[in-house]
Write a protein that holds these residues in place. Structure first.
Motif, PDB file in Angstrom:
ATOM      1  N   PRO A  21      -4.008  19.235  -4.125  1.00 32.99           N
ATOM      2  CA  PRO A  21      -3.817  19.533  -5.597  1.00 32.99           C
ATOM      3  C   PRO A  21      -2.231  19.431  -6.273  1.00 32.99           C
ATOM      4  N   HIS A  22      -1.378  20.036  -5.178  1.00 27.94           N
ATOM      5  CA  HIS A  22       0.032  19.798  -5.578  1.00 27.94           C
ATOM      6  C   HIS A  22       0.637  18.658  -5.266  1.00 27.94           C
ATOM      7  N   THR A  23      -0.020  17.503  -4.835  1.00 29.76           N
ATOM      8  CA  THR A  23       0.781  16.344  -4.363  1.00 29.76           C
ATOM      9  C   THR A  23       0.503  15.288  -5.450  1.00 29.76           C
ATOM     10  N   PRO A  24       1.516  14.508  -5.776  1.00 24.44           N
ATOM     11  CA  PRO A  24       1.562  13.578  -6.926  1.00 24.44           C
ATOM     12  C   PRO A  24       0.390  12.591  -6.644  1.00 24.44           C
ATOM     13  N   TYR A  25      -0.451  12.330  -5.700  1.00 26.73           N
ATOM     14  CA  TYR A  25      -1.534  11.415  -5.799  1.00 26.73           C
ATOM     15  C   TYR A  25      -2.708  11.908  -6.280  1.00 26.73           C
ATOM     16  N   TRP A  26      -3.053  13.254  -6.548  1.00 25.41           N
ATOM     17  CA  TRP A  26      -4.197  13.983  -6.958  1.00 25.41           C
ATOM     18  C   TRP A  26      -4.768  13.513  -7.941  1.00 25.41           C
ATOM     19  N   PRO A  27      -6.062  13.408  -8.258  1.00 30.01           N
ATOM     20  CA  PRO A  27      -6.718  13.031  -9.549  1.00 30.01           C
ATOM     21  C   PRO A  27      -6.956  14.389 -10.067  1.00 30.01           C
ATOM     22  N   ALA A  28      -6.168  14.769 -11.245  1.00 28.37           N
ATOM     23  CA  ALA A  28      -6.155  16.099 -11.816  1.00 28.37           C
ATOM     24  C   ALA A  28      -7.886  16.407 -12.319  1.00 28.37           C
ATOM     25  N   ASP A  49      -4.069  10.656  14.139  1.00 23.37           N
ATOM     26  CA  ASP A  49      -2.891  10.018  14.401  1.00 23.37           C
ATOM     27  C   ASP A  49      -2.248   9.141  13.406  1.00 23.37           C
ATOM     28  N   GLY A  50      -2.414   9.688  12.007  1.00 26.46           N
ATOM     29  CA  GLY A  50      -1.753   8.836  11.071  1.00 26.46           C
ATOM     30  C   GLY A  50      -2.728   7.694  10.527  1.00 26.46           C
ATOM     31  N   ALA A  51      -3.803   7.569  10.855  1.00 21.76           N
ATOM     32  CA  ALA A  51      -4.729   6.194  10.479  1.00 21.76           C
ATOM     33  C   ALA A  51      -5.062   6.836   9.146  1.00 21.76           C
ATOM     34  N   GLN A  52      -5.162   8.238   8.650  1.00 19.79           N
ATOM     35  CA  GLN A  52      -5.682   8.795   7.473  1.00 19.79           C
ATOM     36  C   GLN A  52      -4.729   9.465   6.853  1.00 19.79           C
ATOM     37  N   TRP A  53      -4.438   9.604   5.569  1.00 18.34           N
ATOM     38  CA  TRP A  53      -3.713  10.435   4.574  1.00 18.34           C
ATOM     39  C   TRP A  53      -4.445  11.397   4.325  1.00 18.34           C
ATOM     40  N   THR A  71       0.944  -0.973  -0.029  1.00 15.46           N
ATOM     41  CA  THR A  71      -0.085  -0.146  -0.131  1.00 15.46           C
ATOM     42  C   THR A  71       0.976   1.180   0.058  1.00 15.46           C
ATOM     43  N   ALA A  72       0.476   2.120  -0.953  1.00 14.16           N
ATOM     44  CA  ALA A  72       1.313   3.282  -1.015  1.00 14.16           C
ATOM     45  C   ALA A  72       0.440   4.405  -0.143  1.00 14.16           C
ATOM     46  N   ARG A  73       1.264   5.201   0.625  1.00 16.59           N
ATOM     47  CA  ARG A  73       0.666   6.150   1.563  1.00 16.59           C
ATOM     48  C   ARG A  73       1.271   7.382   1.234  1.00 16.59           C
ATOM     49  N   PRO A  74       0.860   8.453   1.179  1.00 20.86           N
ATOM     50  CA  PRO A  74       1.664   9.809   0.981  1.00 20.86           C
ATOM     51  C   PRO A  74       2.261   9.862   2.361  1.00 20.86           C
ATOM     52  N   ASP A  75       3.463  10.853   2.401  1.00 21.01           N
ATOM     53  CA  ASP A  75       3.817  11.231   3.642  1.00 21.01           C
ATOM     54  C   ASP A  75       3.035  12.186   4.510  1.00 21.01           C
ATOM     55  N   GLY A  76       3.343  12.570   5.590  1.00 24.03           N
ATOM     56  CA  GLY A  76       2.328  13.292   6.452  1.00 24.03           C
ATOM     57  C   GLY A  76       2.372  14.567   5.711  1.00 24.03           C
ATOM     58  N   PRO A  77       1.068  15.447   6.037  1.00 26.93           N
ATOM     59  CA  PRO A  77       0.692  16.465   5.234  1.00 26.93           C
ATOM     60  C   PRO A  77       1.808  17.407   5.496  1.00 26.93           C
ATOM     61  N   ASP A  78       2.049  18.172   4.075  1.00 26.43           N
ATOM     62  CA  ASP A  78       3.038  19.351   4.181  1.00 26.43           C
ATOM     63  C   ASP A  78       2.187  20.629   4.632  1.00 26.43           C
ATOM     64  N   ARG A  79       2.966  21.768   4.895  1.00 24.16           N
ATOM     65  CA  ARG A  79       2.360  22.919   5.207  1.00 24.16           C
ATOM     66  C   ARG A  79       1.056  23.158   4.462  1.00 24.16           C
ATOM     67  N   GLU A  80       1.402  23.289   3.047  1.00 26.00           N
ATOM     68  CA  GLU A  80       0.261  23.757   2.132  1.00 26.00           C
ATOM     69  C   GLU A  80      -0.915  22.842   2.347  1.00 26.00           C
ATOM     70  N   THR A  81      -0.620  21.522   2.418  1.00 29.27           N
ATOM     71  CA  THR A  81      -1.911  20.486   2.440  1.00 29.27           C
ATOM     72  C   THR A  81      -2.418  20.945   4.000  1.00 29.27           C
TER      73      THR A  81
END
Length: 445
Positions: A123-130, A115-119, A2-12
């Protein structure tokens, strides 16, 4: 894996915080972020303009100017009424900020992700459906600021043109069987299946996709926070979706209750994610028809399954077909002609395609002749189904067949003009027809 994005950056994280301020999708917030250029600046202005904060008046003025700039960039008119509506909305957003557990929003990542159970993706992250950005094409619409998810984030971008399959919660055996078989066939060809996680046709579509084995991926979109997903009778389905490489997603913060009006807003996301929308069965008033309506407004191809005219369960689909708002699905096998070519799901390391990247030159797509052939084929498809060959219908069919090189409406209109000048087509009253009868065997009635 399973691919999970890293923790949310400041913009997210800023987008998540701004979503918390809203009661649902909000075009005013979308305009504010467009004017600010980034969500973090919009949030800072909102925080700094709270009553009692140092320099609140200056921050409020800058907030208003930023909104006006965003509204203008969006192509909307800036007037006194729009500014008054925005100021009232901003007052409500500031009040919501006070309900956060801390005013230091930069430290809220654990709170927003359970606490990390959800990601969370933006729009600026690579997994976003454009394709979700299509929801910002009208002034009263707004794309999600971000998405919360559980499961494999790559499922959202592993298919360039997902298939949405929806239908009534109270679907009959017929409606559930069609939803399951259509989804299973499309998923076996590598296409992502999107639906709403509800009982009835939605659940049948998800289970159909999962029955396709290793290639079967499906995404369920929910109308509340992901700690409130339901119905509970579908819990095993939700767990299986995650275990098999799919995802559960929502545009709403954890803790948000899935109220009735939020289901209608959820439907716009299902419609935007899908390149085509199959309505397996629907009454004349149902959420599935609401999803079909969003699909029509977004220029998606809507496909309806006909049914017994004496059964109210089929009345919605039959009406869509009668009103020429949907293509009729005459067999499960016909779905192969209406979706793009079979493909394996994109591998994790391939990464999603950049929606803003050029869609190729004429050489890449085969030139004008190839586009003319695609347009002619789309016109024949409309004729075969006795649907008006409008530019919108032609564009939807062209892009459904070759989503890797989508044609824009200006490009289509240019080709239609050239084809008419060459005597290949004729037009009138917004409908296009081939200038000569189709060749033998084309069955272009």
């Amino acid at each position: 894996m399973t691919a999970r994005p890293d923790g949310p950056d400041r913009e997210t994280l800023a987008r998540a915080t701004l979503t918390f301020c809203l009661d649902g999708a909000d075009a005013l917030m979308y305009a504010l972020i467009k004017g600010a250029g980034r969500a973090s600046l919009a949030l800072e202005l909102l925080v700094d303009s709270r009553q009692g904060s140092p320099g609140a008046g200056a921050a409020a003025n800058r907030l208003n100017q930023t909104f006006a700039s965003g509204l203008s960039r969006w192509g909307r008119k800036v007037n006194a009424q729009a500014m008054a509506v925005f100021r009232r909305a901003a007052d409500g957003w500031r009040a919501r900020l006070d309900a956060l557990p801390t005013r230091r929003w930069e430290g809220l990542a654990p709170w927003f992700t359970m606490d990390g159970a959800q990601w969370i993706i933006a729009p600026h992250t690579p997994y976003w459906p454009a394709q979700l950005q299509d929801l910002s094409t009208r002034r009263d619409w707004a794309a999600p600021l971000c998405l919360w998810g559980v499961g494999d984030a790559t499922s959202l971008t592993g298919c360039d043109a997902p298939l949405a399959v929806v239908g009534s919660r109270g679907a009959t055996d017929y409606g559930r069987a069609v939803a399951r078989e259509v989804a299973a066939r499309a998923a076996a060809a590598g296409h992502l299946i999107v639906s709403g996680g509800a009982m009835g046709a939605d659940a049948a579509a998800h289970w159909g996709a999962l029955s396709a084995g290793g290639d079967g991926r499906t995404v369920a979109v929910f109308a509340g926070g992901l700690n409130h997903i339901g119905p509970q009778s579908n819990r095993r389905l939700f767990d299986t979706i995650v275990d098999r490489g799919g995802a559960l997603v929502s545009e709403l913060c954890p803790g948000t209750i899935p109220e009735g009006r939020r289901f209608l807003l959820r439907n716009r996301i299902i419609a935007a994610l899908g390149a085509q929308i199959v309505v397996a069965q629907a009454r004349t008033r149902s959420g599935a028809l609401n999803t079909a309506g969003w699909g029509c407004d977004l220029n998606r191809m809507v496909i309806a399954v006909p049914g017994d005219i004496t059964m109210p369960h089929n009345a919605g689909c039959n009406r869509l077909i009668a009103d020429a708002k949907a293509t009729i699905l005459t067999s499960v096998e016909e779905i192969d002609e209406l979706v793009h070519a079979p493909h394996p799901p994109r591998a994790d390391d391939d990464g999603p395609k950049d929606a803003d990247a050029p869609d190729g030159t004429d050489d890449a797509t085969g030139g004008d002749a190839a586009r003319d052939d695609a347009v002619a084929s789309a016109i024949r498809s409309c004729m075969h189904r006795r649907l008006p060959a409008t530019p919108d219908a032609i564009l939807a069919r062209c892009n459904a067949r070759d989503p890797s090189h989508p044609m824009t409406m200006p490009q289509l209109l240019a080709r239609l003009g050239a084809m008419e000048a060459d005597g290949l087509i004729r037009g009138g009253d917004g409908v296009v027809a081939l200038a000569a009868p189709p060749g033998p065997g084309s069955d272009g009635r």
